[in-house]
Design an enzyme around this catalytic site. Structure first.
Site: not given
Lengths: 452, 452, 452, 452
Positions: D23, D156, D282, D288, D290, D295, D322, D327, D330
């Site tokens: 880890s 809506h 793009s 473009k 964007n 996003e 435990y 582990q 995290k």
């Protein structure tokens, strides 16, 4: 870092946003497939008259060099690259200068990434298939080590009936075998298309691509195809959702095997002994032998399910066609694939080292309640209605428990109070693991056929 | 309420727990399949010599009566029944008294429920298939209504390029077509097994079951089989997870169609007009026409994904074989199936009523930036490297935007400052929806073949 | 069924869509809170001069009648109503005719539903709080029944060290106590606002609402307030996500208690005996006593988590303000609340009936490895570095296991080979549950204070 | 790599499992907090007589050195270390040799990791709080830039009513303000305990820890406490689930802001102009711009929700205390924290650069349907029942739409056909953004008070 776009923009990109939006740290693993795309696209450009023969050869040669570096693991991407497409482009520029720019003609990263991801999925299919086969082999191996071993069967984590250890393993065998079928069908459905442009296709001809594919793969079978519907191709990621679903089901199966083996290797159950190499000790309690590998497998279920949920949620309600959200489709898949592959690989090594604690199992199988169903079924064949037989044995069980007597030691007279057909001799015959197993005629007691 | 167990117990079940643990309110919809199990099992008991011919006939007749009631919708289950198995058992008892008890011989609810659920899945496969086919047909119908209609194609929800409306619909067509394949393969893999007992099989013979299945289905093809591995059969629910995964992907596709159509029917986009019958108004704002059906479809994505997660989580780490947790496998599946079926059914009705707002689309297609890629591709065929062409058009776009001029009205001289090949005549030719569409040679502009 | 909207529409709503979009089957349970909204709004309309005193009184009287029916459970909603708002409106119309329509002035269902849901949450807070307190009381009760009972403590499902049974229960006590804090803070943060209109507020004055609230509640403390930001009020549902998060954590705690108790009541662990009233038997295996309640609790974790995921996913990326997707916020919450309430209620009844299997626990505590840490800590106080002590005891443990000897029976000579401080007399003193427990000085061995 | 355990084991750990179980690659970020644990524990060992003064000073000095390296970012962990505890231990050994081993006396990694994670959460609370405050400030700043700006309000995704832009921003302000409250309460509830041992506490005294804490922190306020219930402390991770829940709600709010801003910056809506530095172009379509940052924010919702689900699922049904599964708690948290922090940081930079497209907004506000509610409310004050007013305006709207006339241009005579109170002069007054806004008396039109 130079980008593949920008003419329209006056202000430089915000540096924090640039870092935030970078994908090279994970999409680098698509390098190989991105080069395949380029190897096809270069040829298609030549077929379409955009590149001349010499230009085509120079680009192919440079791509070949990069591909070899990637395959040999000597390629180190620039950590400041925007994504794998820009990265490979930059590398080509170093090799062949301005000619590199010609490769990025009539194609789009939207097309490339869809191709790359599908090609990756084909490779994953091969790898996961092999890992699943290794686990199936390991289960067969363990099963053959204990061909006639009776075992405790549980429902509700309560002792239920005697089963064959090989049938118990066979249950997991069948689960993973179905997983194998699912991944195979997924692979068959996954087609890396090329030629979608940004979303609307491009001015190259379909047959330019078809010939390019033929040139690259020759007689080698390939799933690669010229695109049919370019909007679908750049818009959809259902194949990744399908892969993660399959992996989630594999993981569900793994979590259940892990849970069982953790339980069966407690001091209390003591039915199985786990190979030490896959366990760990405690930094405080010197006597511990903890089933850490299996616990991690069980724990990783969270991550695999979570990653499936992540992808599905990211794709929810996205307008057609490509949206930048979809960049985030990669990490959940890459992580899940790596984890499941590793789990299967290590499990295939662990399984042959598992030992049945035969003495402890034998002790457990002396628990006479395990044979209650067999006694009831015996009565049924004496033409007692099952519901009545069930009640009779229920009372018998309670009597034995309360009076702390063994069913086998009860006299004919005592037994007759429950049902006249119950006699000491019969009880001795029935309360026996071999009897319990051999009396089951509905099941085949065989591992299913399987040819790796 | 009488239960199918109890001989061992001294205290009555806690009434709150009894209510809590009841499943009749949702597993009742398995009634039909549970009766099929009994129709086979009765015959198998006769084949195995447990029932005589007359007993067998009486049970079959009573089962037949119950089945007809269920099929005709006149059957009302007892709300206090524990589950569908106890419910049917109770009904039989009313009809044939003590003989009913004989049916519950050598089988277990663990075996029944696995059989019932798989049989249900086969039926679901048929239903969802039909619903998906209806949507595919509706998409084709709408597509044929607008065979040459150009449309705005988007990436990043920004206008990108001109596409054919039928190609746009074709993207959804392909998504649902893949969903169809997935559900079909799922159906092929789903085998209702019979004969697993509680977990260990039973004393009946496999061939007693095989003959019983043959007796019941005759020449009708059936997927039903005598059990192979009884532990797997009662333990695993991967088929339900697979079904929910497939439905989640269908739902993901639905949510994207919904999002697009909601967007395209805003006053701002105004590309599509939705049929009024699938919209609602506002109780406060009298002018509103809200796309409620599509919003509900988009919103149900949460429920479908959540139900997949529910089942996967419930199955995580369950020890073999059956555990009561698994009772909770049903509601998530039943709900998801009902919702997706309904969504598809209504969508198939809504789609033919969708109208392209042709005038508004035509206005949108006057946006010259939609042709930027075509201009760049034109330059490429004038042997300009794409990257350079991209830069040229990028600057041109910025110039036009800042100076609020139309590209079509720019003089040859103005255009030549960007590139000599750019002439007014060419611009007029290129900035045209028909040109944009016809210039795309990589795609087939056809809906894929499909035979319902 | 008449709707609260429609003037603009020419075609009738599609009947399948009408059924699909209906919410009365679940939002009926908000009836009481919806009437509160009306009781305030009616008064506000009078304060604002829209209703005269007599109209106000007639509406209030009719609302009062409906409220009493709801409270007494005699109110049956029309299954064809669109939602609870239309339903109550329809009922009022039957009572006071056209005057009912006046109530739906200057307000919107968007405002009503936000109010109703928040008021519901306040009630849920009260109910869940009480249920959690009952479980805390039950844990205390069980704890007091076994004040000095030593128990086996586990890590990795492997026997680790001796602990006090009351400390073991105390761990769950603390978990549920934190859950109690979370739900309390949630309640404090939840404010039912009134007056948002559809999204933009209305022409009534804030003080008209303030007075109306004051009129209704008088001196009773209430959280209800005139709206501050109307857009936020109709748009957001974070309070429901928070509630489901809290319930998910409660459920996580419940699942762990369930898992432990299922394990501890197996024949193998045999540490706890579960009260029979919360277990069930088997329809095939007459001896079984299955921990079904606890299995269902563990299994419901899927549903609770899934419902949290459902709501979060539904709310993902919704544009401001209200969208019909948000109708689907109710079922996940209502279901989760009902399940968790029931689980807690039944658990509070089950807990006092749990019995420690004292003889079996005593046998388990004879496992000398449980004292390995105590031996190591003893060595530490003899000034042996812990890492060395850990190694010594590790070797000692392995020696004892391999030679199948008891540490207590080893002679001073044998022990000295591991460390001179290890003597038979010391071992006898240390290998004792009372010693193990009393040697722990870092913990308080008390249930935390708690006042219901 | 040496481990902190092992005396009992004969076979070496499997190398693949060793890698799988490592880890250090993610838990390294707990280094600082792990050292705090050691700084307290060292003092407690001295207080308890296990270390003498000189030993204590030498360990503290070495720990101090390591801490400085960590704080200065010059510390590089050994990639082959098992975890952060072994890593720090190994480093200490290099500095002070065998004395390092003495530190690992009477404590356990189970205790350390719970402490480390909680301490980390306290730091996260501070950081997220600051980031949320920055976003609140940025929203206020943007709001003040447009103090009287009318704006289109949607339900809506359909145009609904006129609102103030600052009220629109205020909705997000309030969402993030509630998030701030949640994270604050979370921080208040999070207590890093010390002294739990592996699960059962240790032989040190509570007051030895209390004094050690006092020594380390002096007058600085700290949440650190000697452990109360050691089993709960090493077993539970509800605090991480709570943190992920809070972050999921923050993320839900972020996704909605992102969706709105993406929509509002389309060519079609054109209500907002996004700062170029947070957009991209793009590689194929040169025109473009964007909204990639937004996003990505919307897309990350998948990951944050998925990580919440991952943690909850991992913790489902884990037996006390435990387990190694934990582990895996995290990575989901670390990732989610890093993403949300970054999103908030960049958003706070982006917001002040957002510009209202005032001309386009003004055009949109000419849509007369936006004032339908105001007309209806006007009628109400002419003592028309709202339901009737709603119908009148509904018909009026339909008439205007079908006949393509402006409500403002309709003559008194035409209007009178709908209602006599509707006169051209009134219509001109009402169909006006300022009127619409000023007529709303229920809302306060102010950003809530907020003091960073």
């Amino acid at each position: 870092m130079a980008t593949l776009w920008g003419g329209r923009f006056k202000k430089p990109i915000d540096p924090d946003f640039e870092t935030f939006s970078r994908s090279i740290q994970y999409d680098y693993r698509l390098a190989e497939y991105d080069i395949y795309h380029s190897l096809i696209h270069t040829r298609a450009l030549k077929n379409g008259g955009i590149l001349d023969g010499q230009e085509c050869e120079r680009i192919l040669a440079a791509l070949g060099e990069v591909l070899r570096e990637v395959e040999q693991g000597t390629y180190t991407p620039d950590a400041a690259a925007e994504d794998i497409h820009s990265e490979i482009h930059g590398r080509l520029e170093k090799k062949i200068g301005a000619l590199a720019a010609k490769l990025h003609t009539l194609r789009s990263r939207n097309d490339q990434i869809a191709f790359d991801e599908k090609y990756y999925c084909l490779q994953v299919t091969v790898n996961i298939t092999r890992r699943l086969e290794d686990v199936l082999d390991a289960l067969m191996q363990l099963s053959r080590k204990y061909p006639e071993q009776p075992f405790v069967g549980y429902t509700h984590t309560q002792r239920a009936q005697v089963v064959l250890f090989s049938d118990y393993l066979g249950a997991f065998f069948l689960m993973f075998k179905r997983d194998l079928e699912r991944i195979k069908e997924f692979g068959d459905r996954t087609i890396p298309y090329i030629g979608a442009g940004a979303l609307a296709g491009s001015s190259l001809n379909r047959k330019d691509y078809a010939r390019a594919i033929q040139d690259l793969f020759g007689d080698t079978e390939t799933a690669v195809r010229p695109v049919e519907n370019s909007l679908d191709n750049v818009a959809d990621r259902d194949f990744l959702a399908e892969l993660l679903s399959i992996l989630s089901i594999v993981q569900m199966h793994l979590s259940r095997l892990a849970e069982d083996f953790i339980l069966y290797s407690t001091q209390e159950f003591a039915l199985l002994d786990l190979p030490e190499e896959f366990c760990t000790g405690s930094s405080l309690m010197p006597h511990k032998k903890n089933p850490d590998f299996l616990e991690l497998v069980r724990g990783y279920t969270g991550k695999i399910y979570g990653n499936l949920m992540a992808l599905l949620t990211t794709m929810k309600g996205l307008p057609l066609t490509y949206n930048r959200d979809m960049q985030l489709d990669k990490e959940p898949v890459f992580e899940a694939v790596a984890i499941v592959e590793k789990e299967l690989q290590i499990l295939a090594k662990l399984l042959p080292g598992v030992a049945v604690e035969e003495a402890a199992v034998a002790r457990a199988l002396q628990d006479e309640f395990l044979y209650a169903t067999e006694i009831a079924e015996f009565l049924v064949f004496q033409r007692v209605a099952f519901k009545e037989a069930h009640d009779i044995v229920g009372r018998l069980v309670r009597y034995a428990k309360e009076n702390k007597v063994s069913l086998k030691t009860m006299s004919d007279g005592q037994l007759a109070e429950f049902h006249p057909a119950l006699r000491q001799q019969e009880m001795a015959r029935i309360i026996d693991p071999q009897y319990a197993i051999s009396s089951k005629k509905t099941i085949s007691h065989k591992l299913p056929e399987y040819h790796a």
